[in-house]
Design a protein around this motif. Structure first.
Motif, PDB file in Angstrom:
ATOM      1  N   ARG A   1      -4.915  15.615  -5.139  1.00 23.76           N
ATOM      2  CA  ARG A   1      -3.726  14.792  -4.965  1.00 23.76           C
ATOM      3  C   ARG A   1      -2.479  15.617  -5.252  1.00 23.76           C
ATOM      4  O   ARG A   1      -2.526  16.606  -5.981  1.00 23.76           O
ATOM      5  CB  ARG A   1      -3.737  13.583  -5.924  1.00 23.76           C
ATOM      6  CG  ARG A   1      -4.807  12.548  -5.666  1.00 23.76           C
ATOM      7  CD  ARG A   1      -4.595  11.750  -4.407  1.00 23.76           C
ATOM      8  NE  ARG A   1      -3.316  11.084  -4.345  1.00 23.76           N
ATOM      9  CZ  ARG A   1      -3.083   9.833  -4.765  1.00 23.76           C
ATOM     10  NH1 ARG A   1      -4.058   9.137  -5.330  1.00 23.76           N
ATOM     11  NH2 ARG A   1      -1.896   9.286  -4.630  1.00 23.76           N
TER      12      ARG A   1
ATOM     13  N   GLU B   1      -7.189   3.207   6.138  1.00 25.75           N
ATOM     14  CA  GLU B   1      -7.356   1.764   5.936  1.00 25.75           C
ATOM     15  C   GLU B   1      -6.589   0.962   6.978  1.00 25.75           C
ATOM     16  O   GLU B   1      -7.103  -0.020   7.537  1.00 25.75           O
ATOM     17  CB  GLU B   1      -6.904   1.368   4.533  1.00 25.75           C
ATOM     18  CG  GLU B   1      -6.813  -0.126   4.330  1.00 25.75           C
ATOM     19  CD  GLU B   1      -7.270  -0.585   2.961  1.00 25.75           C
ATOM     20  OE1 GLU B   1      -7.187  -1.798   2.713  1.00 25.75           O
ATOM     21  OE2 GLU B   1      -7.717   0.238   2.152  1.00 25.75           O
TER      22      GLU B   1
ATOM     23  N   LEU C   1       0.864  -1.178   0.000  1.00 29.90           N
ATOM     24  CA  LEU C   1       0.000   0.000   0.000  1.00 29.90           C
ATOM     25  C   LEU C   1       0.902   1.230   0.000  1.00 29.90           C
ATOM     26  O   LEU C   1       1.729   1.401   0.893  1.00 29.90           O
ATOM     27  CB  LEU C   1      -0.894  -0.009   1.241  1.00 29.90           C
ATOM     28  CG  LEU C   1      -1.895   1.143   1.402  1.00 29.90           C
ATOM     29  CD1 LEU C   1      -2.876   1.170   0.242  1.00 29.90           C
ATOM     30  CD2 LEU C   1      -2.628   1.026   2.728  1.00 29.90           C
TER      31      LEU C   1
ATOM     32  N   SER D   1      -5.778   8.308   3.018  1.00 30.80           N
ATOM     33  CA  SER D   1      -6.651   7.153   2.804  1.00 30.80           C
ATOM     34  C   SER D   1      -5.949   5.868   3.238  1.00 30.80           C
ATOM     35  O   SER D   1      -6.572   4.953   3.778  1.00 30.80           O
ATOM     36  CB  SER D   1      -7.052   7.053   1.332  1.00 30.80           C
ATOM     37  OG  SER D   1      -7.849   8.147   0.948  1.00 30.80           O
ATOM     38  N   GLY D   2      -4.628   5.811   2.990  1.00 30.86           N
ATOM     39  CA  GLY D   2      -3.863   4.657   3.445  1.00 30.86           C
ATOM     40  C   GLY D   2      -3.851   4.545   4.955  1.00 30.86           C
ATOM     41  O   GLY D   2      -4.020   3.457   5.523  1.00 30.86           O
TER      42      GLY D   2
ATOM     43  N   ASN E   1      -2.083   1.948  -5.076  1.00 30.09           N
ATOM     44  CA  ASN E   1      -1.699   3.333  -4.844  1.00 30.09           C
ATOM     45  C   ASN E   1      -2.891   4.102  -4.278  1.00 30.09           C
ATOM     46  O   ASN E   1      -3.955   4.158  -4.886  1.00 30.09           O
ATOM     47  CB  ASN E   1      -1.219   3.981  -6.146  1.00 30.09           C
ATOM     48  CG  ASN E   1      -0.616   5.353  -5.908  1.00 30.09           C
ATOM     49  OD1 ASN E   1      -1.333   6.325  -5.707  1.00 30.09           O
ATOM     50  ND2 ASN E   1       0.692   5.423  -5.931  1.00 30.09           N
ATOM     51  N   LYS E   2      -2.683   4.675  -3.086  1.00 28.77           N
ATOM     52  CA  LYS E   2      -3.693   5.496  -2.425  1.00 28.77           C
ATOM     53  C   LYS E   2      -3.017   6.742  -1.895  1.00 28.77           C
ATOM     54  O   LYS E   2      -1.809   6.729  -1.609  1.00 28.77           O
ATOM     55  CB  LYS E   2      -4.302   4.746  -1.222  1.00 28.77           C
ATOM     56  CG  LYS E   2      -5.503   3.890  -1.510  1.00 28.77           C
ATOM     57  CD  LYS E   2      -6.132   3.447  -0.197  1.00 28.77           C
ATOM     58  CE  LYS E   2      -7.485   2.789  -0.404  1.00 28.77           C
ATOM     59  NZ  LYS E   2      -8.161   2.519   0.888  1.00 28.77           N
ATOM     60  N   ASN E   3      -3.776   7.831  -1.729  1.00 29.28           N
ATOM     61  CA  ASN E   3      -3.164   8.962  -1.052  1.00 29.28           C
ATOM     62  C   ASN E   3      -2.878   8.590   0.395  1.00 29.28           C
ATOM     63  O   ASN E   3      -3.467   7.667   0.951  1.00 29.28           O
ATOM     64  CB  ASN E   3      -4.023  10.230  -1.180  1.00 29.28           C
ATOM     65  CG  ASN E   3      -5.298  10.192  -0.356  1.00 29.28           C
ATOM     66  OD1 ASN E   3      -5.288  10.002   0.849  1.00 29.28           O
ATOM     67  ND2 ASN E   3      -6.427  10.379  -1.023  1.00 29.28           N
TER      68      ASN E   3
ATOM     69  N   SER F   1       1.643   5.564  -1.392  1.00 26.57           N
ATOM     70  CA  SER F   1       1.287   6.825  -2.044  1.00 26.57           C
ATOM     71  C   SER F   1       2.381   7.261  -3.009  1.00 26.57           C
ATOM     72  O   SER F   1       2.293   8.327  -3.617  1.00 26.57           O
ATOM     73  CB  SER F   1       1.076   7.920  -0.990  1.00 26.57           C
ATOM     74  OG  SER F   1       2.285   8.168  -0.274  1.00 26.57           O
TER      75      SER F   1
END
Length: 421
Positions: free
Chosen positions: A193, A71, A34, A67-68, A62-64, A36
Motif C-alpha cells: 500500500r 469492486e 468507498l 481493489s475499489g 477504505n480500500k486500495n 483509498s
C-alpha cells in the motif's frame, strides 16, 4: 464549479440541514463511501458533513484504488454511493464501465465525477536522516542509494500506478520503463500500500520512499521533495451508479466542492491543494512553491485517458518484469557492477540493455482486449482468458531476457577465473 454556484450551494446546504432535522425522525440515510484516501483527509469532511446533515449516517470503507475499481466494475454489489481517490485514471476506468451517474446533481458534469484537490509526487526521507536528499529523479539511480529506496506496487496502489504512468508519459514508453528497470538496482522493497512507504521510511526499513505529497507532508518527522518537472494530478470524487442514496451522494460531493469543504483541504493536517483557485491565497504557506509554479505553468497535463487505455497492461508489466523478479534483478546488477573496469564497455553495455529494456511495445500494451477488464493481476480467477495468456507470454519473455543476461555475465566471469594464475 463557479464561485456563484458554490455560494448558492452553501445557502441550499443550510436549508437542507434544517429540513433534515425536521423530517421524519428515525429514518437515517446511510451514505456509503468507498475510498483509498487516508483518514487524515476523509475524517474532517465526514465530521463537517455530519454537522450539516445530522440525520445522515456515513459508512466509509477504505480500500486500495485497484481493489475499489475491481469492486465497482463488477457491479457495485454493496451499493456504494461515492468513489473517492487520488488517481484520475481510476475514474476513467470506472467511467469506461459506466460506473458513474450524473443526473440531477448540479455539482457534477456529464462524467459523474469531478476534481476536488491537486497533488503531485516525489520522495520522502526522515528529517533526522544522514543520507543525502536526492535532488532529482535521476539521483535516485546513483550508487549511494542501493538497497535504500522503497515504493509501493502499482497493481496495489493507485498513486504508484499514477507515478509509473507519469514516467511513461513524460519520458516515453521505452525510457520510462528503462528508468524503473534501472531503479530495481536500488530498491529495498515494494510495499502493498502507499501507506507502507511512509511507514517504511518512518521506521527506518529504508531511507527514501517514493510517494505522493499529501501522505508525506502531514508527517512532522519526514521531509518531502517534489520530483521535477512537477506534473499535477487532480484527485477526484464521483457518484456511483447503483448507489443507494444518490441524493445524499450529490449533497456530499457538493459539500466537498463548496468553499467550506475546499478550505478544509488547506488545514495542515490534511495537506491538499483546493481546485478552487480563489481560495488558495487564503493560505499561501500551505501550497509549496513547486506546486504554485506548476499550477501557473501547466507545462504538461496528465493524460488519464491514455492511462486508462493501458491500465491493466501497465500493472501487469510492472508485476511481471519488476516485482516478481526483483531479487534476481538485484543479483544480476551486483554481478554486472563487479565486472566494471575489467572489460570493455561494449561487453557490459549489452548486458545493461538486457536489464533495462522492456520487450513489449506500447501498441501491444494498449490493445483493447487486454484492458477492457481491469482485473486483478495476481488472481487468475478474475483475469480474462486473453489476459491470462498474455501474462504467461510476458512472464516467459521476462525470464528469457534475464537468462540471457545471466549467461552473458557467467561467460565474462569465467574469463576472469580463467585468466587467474
Amino acid at each position: 464549479m463557479q464561485g456563484s454556484r458554490f455560494g448558492l450551494f452553501c445557502r441550499l446546504l443550510t436549508g437542507l440541514a434544517v429540513l433534515a432535522t425536521t423530517g421524519s425522525a428515525g429514518q437515517a440515510q446511510q451514505l456509503r463511501i468507498l475510498t483509498s484516501m487516508p483518514p487524515a483527509l476523509t475524517d474532517p469532511f465526514i465530521a463537517a458533513f455530519r454537522q450539516a446533515f445530522p440525520e445522515a449516517d456515513l459508512l466509509v470503507l477504505n480500500k486500495n484504488t485497484n481493489s475499489g475499481i475491481d469492486e465497482i466494475t463488477r457491479g457495485n454489489a454493496r451499493g456504494f454511493d461515492i468513489f473517492w481517490a487520488s488517481a484520475p485514471e481510476a475514474f476513467a476506468v470506472i467511467g469506461q464501465h459506466h460506473g458513474f451517474v450524473a443526473e440531477d446533481c448540479p455539482a457534477l458534469d456529464a462524467s459523474g465525477h469531478v476534481s476536488f484537490a491537486l497533488s503531485s509526487i516525489g520522495w520522502a526521507r526522515r528529517a533526522d536522516a544522514h543520507i543525502a536528499m536526492p535532488g532529482d529523479w535521476d539521483d535516485l539511480l546513483l550508487p549511494g542509494y542501493r538497497g535504500r529506496i522503497g515504493m509501493s506496487l502499482p497493481s496495489q496502489s493507485g498513486t504508484t500506478h499514477m507515478m509509473v504512468e507519469r514516467f511513461l508519459q513524460v519520458r516515453g514508453w521505452e525510457d520510462g520503463w528503462a528508468y524503473f528497470l534501472r531503479l530495481t538496482e536500488n530498491l529495498s522493497t515494494l510495499t502493498a500500500r502507499s501507506f507502507g512507504v511512509i511507514d517504511g521510511v518512518r521506521s527506518g526499513r529504508f531511507d527514501i520512499g517514493l510517494t505522493i505529497d499529501f501522505l508525506a507532508e502531514v508527517e512532522p518527522d519526514l521531509e518531502f521533495r517534489y520530483g521535477k518537472p512537477v506534473m499535477i494530478f487532480p484527485a477526484q470524487i464521483g457518484r456511483l451508479a447503483g448507489g443507494l442514496e444518490p441524493g445524499l451522494a450529490c449533497d456530499f460531493i457538493g459539500f466537498v466542492l463548496s468553499d467550506t469543504g475546499q478550505r478544509l483541504l488547506l488545514d495542515p493536517g490534511v495537506g491538499r491543494i483546493p481546485v478552487v483557485a480563489s481560495l488558495r491565497p487564503e493560505a499561501p504557506d500551505a501550497i509549496p512553491e513547486p506546486m504554485r509554479d506548476a499550477i501557473r505553468r501547466q507545462w504538461q497535463v496528465y493524460d488519464a485517458r491514455l492511462a486508462q487505455r493501458r491500465y491493466w497492461a501497465v500493472n501487469a508489466l510492472f508485476d511481471i518484469f519488476i516485482s516478481d523478479l526483483l531479487p534476481r534483478r538485484r543479483e544480476l546488477w551486483v554481478r554486472l557492477r563487479a565486472l566494471q573496469g575489467k572489460f570493455d564497455a561494449a561487453d557490459l553495455d549489452l548486458i545493461e540493455r538486457l536489464l533495462t529494456s522492456l520487450p513489449v511495445s506500447e501498441q501491444e500494451a494498449e490493445r483493447e482486449a487486454l484492458n477492457a477488464s481491469p482485473g486483478r493481476i495476481s488472481d487468475l480467477i478474475t483475469m480474462t482468458p486473453e489476459q491470462d495468456a498474455v501474462r504467461t507470454d510476458w512472464a516467459a519473455a521476462a525470464l528469457r531476457q534475464l537468462d540471457e543476461a545471466d549467461r552473458a555475465l557467467t561467460a565474462l566471469e569465467r574469463r576472469i577465473r580463467g585468466a587467474r594464475p
